[in-house]
Design a protein around this motif. Structure first.
Motif, PDB file in Angstrom:
ATOM      1  N   CYS A  61       0.833  -1.198   0.000  1.00 50.36           N
ATOM      2  CA  CYS A  61       0.000   0.000   0.000  1.00 50.36           C
ATOM      3  C   CYS A  61       0.869   1.250   0.000  1.00 50.36           C
ATOM      4  N   ARG A  62       0.523   2.190  -0.856  1.00 54.10           N
ATOM      5  CA  ARG A  62       1.306   3.423  -0.974  1.00 54.10           C
ATOM      6  C   ARG A  62       0.777   4.551  -0.088  1.00 54.10           C
ATOM      7  N   HIS A  63      -0.307   4.304   0.609  1.00 53.31           N
ATOM      8  CA  HIS A  63      -0.890   5.319   1.485  1.00 53.31           C
ATOM      9  C   HIS A  63      -1.023   6.633   0.714  1.00 53.31           C
ATOM     10  N   CYS A  64      -1.734   6.530  -0.396  1.00 50.42           N
ATOM     11  CA  CYS A  64      -1.890   7.641  -1.340  1.00 50.42           C
ATOM     12  C   CYS A  64      -2.412   8.908  -0.665  1.00 50.42           C
ATOM     13  N   ASP A  81      -6.268   8.928   7.639  1.00 48.32           N
ATOM     14  CA  ASP A  81      -5.959   9.691   8.842  1.00 48.32           C
ATOM     15  C   ASP A  81      -5.382  11.025   8.395  1.00 48.32           C
ATOM     16  N   GLU A  82      -6.112  12.082   8.612  1.00 48.13           N
ATOM     17  CA  GLU A  82      -5.709  13.408   8.133  1.00 48.13           C
ATOM     18  C   GLU A  82      -4.482  13.943   8.852  1.00 48.13           C
ATOM     19  N   VAL A  83      -4.204  13.446  10.049  1.00 50.75           N
ATOM     20  CA  VAL A  83      -3.043  13.905  10.811  1.00 50.75           C
ATOM     21  C   VAL A  83      -1.766  13.210  10.335  1.00 50.75           C
ATOM     22  N   THR A  84      -1.798  11.869  10.252  1.00 51.24           N
ATOM     23  CA  THR A  84      -0.600  11.112   9.879  1.00 51.24           C
ATOM     24  C   THR A  84      -0.476  10.899   8.372  1.00 51.24           C
ATOM     25  N   GLY A  85      -1.589  10.938   7.647  1.00 50.82           N
ATOM     26  CA  GLY A  85      -1.579  10.673   6.215  1.00 50.82           C
ATOM     27  C   GLY A  85      -1.690   9.198   5.868  1.00 50.82           C
ATOM     28  N   VAL A  86      -1.765   8.337   6.873  1.00 53.27           N
ATOM     29  CA  VAL A  86      -1.836   6.892   6.665  1.00 53.27           C
ATOM     30  C   VAL A  86      -3.256   6.486   6.256  1.00 53.27           C
ATOM     31  N   LYS A 117     -11.705 -11.018   4.222  1.00 51.70           N
ATOM     32  CA  LYS A 117     -11.463  -9.591   4.422  1.00 51.70           C
ATOM     33  C   LYS A 117     -10.289  -9.214   3.531  1.00 51.70           C
ATOM     34  N   ILE A 118      -9.686  -8.067   3.790  1.00 50.17           N
ATOM     35  CA  ILE A 118      -8.511  -7.668   3.008  1.00 50.17           C
ATOM     36  C   ILE A 118      -7.274  -7.619   3.887  1.00 50.17           C
ATOM     37  N   ILE A 119      -6.136  -7.508   3.219  1.00 54.63           N
ATOM     38  CA  ILE A 119      -4.853  -7.335   3.882  1.00 54.63           C
ATOM     39  C   ILE A 119      -4.160  -6.187   3.169  1.00 54.63           C
ATOM     40  N   LYS A 120      -3.642  -5.239   3.941  1.00 51.69           N
ATOM     41  CA  LYS A 120      -2.885  -4.142   3.348  1.00 51.69           C
ATOM     42  C   LYS A 120      -1.821  -3.668   4.321  1.00 51.69           C
ATOM     43  N   CYS A 121      -0.836  -3.014   3.800  1.00 45.93           N
ATOM     44  CA  CYS A 121       0.270  -2.506   4.605  1.00 45.93           C
ATOM     45  C   CYS A 121      -0.232  -1.479   5.616  1.00 45.93           C
ATOM     46  N   ASP A 122       0.290  -1.585   6.827  1.00 46.78           N
ATOM     47  CA  ASP A 122      -0.029  -0.611   7.877  1.00 46.78           C
ATOM     48  C   ASP A 122       1.223   0.160   8.297  1.00 46.78           C
ATOM     49  N   LEU A 123       2.273   0.073   7.482  1.00 48.61           N
ATOM     50  CA  LEU A 123       3.569   0.707   7.768  1.00 48.61           C
ATOM     51  C   LEU A 123       4.137   0.224   9.106  1.00 48.61           C
ATOM     52  N   CYS A 124       3.772  -0.995   9.495  1.00 47.92           N
ATOM     53  CA  CYS A 124       4.209  -1.575  10.771  1.00 47.92           C
ATOM     54  C   CYS A 124       3.915  -0.617  11.923  1.00 47.92           C
TER      55      CYS A 124
END
Length: 147
Positions: A61-64, A81-86, A117-124
């Motif tokens: 996931c690129r967290h566009c 998340d408008e604060v972190t951008g994630v 369900k889905i799986i996507k990157c959470d940036l650890c």
């Protein structure tokens, strides 16, 4: 916002990023247990190495900035998340409609075949050293930085 950027010029297709992701998201935080036991129970790497004509690239996931997956999510499981951008994923809200998979222009959201369900990157999220995949890459083909 910091994001993971792959560099196909340096990726050698070793898949250590996939293994690091498995370990980071495992119950025991142990690669051997994650690979041998938890994978059979449904643990999947959020990072995938793809190959085309001997060129490798690790994708997740690129967290566009303006993610196309969020507005198509019918249950509200994906939010920005408008604060972190994630781009945040809440599995308990996911209904497994796969709309986000179809909407993602990078093909990085995967089906969780064990839980519908889905799986996507959470940036650890919460990991002190940042994304495990970046730390594990021996050739520095993954960069975690702001651009």
């Amino acid at each position: 916002m910091k994001r993971i950027y792959p560099d196909k010029e340096f990726c050698i297709g070793c898949c250590l990023c996939e293994m690091a992701c498995l370990a980071a998201h495992s119950k025991e935080n142990d690669l051997i247990l994650a690979y041998n036991k938890e994978r059979a129970e449904g643990l999947v790497s959020r990072k995938r190495v793809i190959e085309n004509c001997d060129v490798y690239v690790a994708i997740s996931c690129r967290h566009c900035e303006d993610p196309e997956c969020v507005p198509v999510c019918i249950s509200g499981a994906l939010t920005k998340d408008e604060v972190t951008g994630v781009t945040v994923y809440e599995a308990d809200k996911c209904v497994g409609c796969w709309s986000c998979i179809m909407a993602c222009p990078y093909g990085t959201i995967q089906r969780d075949k064990y839980n519908s369900k889905i799986i996507k990157c959470d940036l650890c999220a919460g990991r002190e050293n940042g994304p495990a995949c970046v730390e594990a890459c021996p050739n520095r083909a993954l960069k975690y930085e702001e651009r």
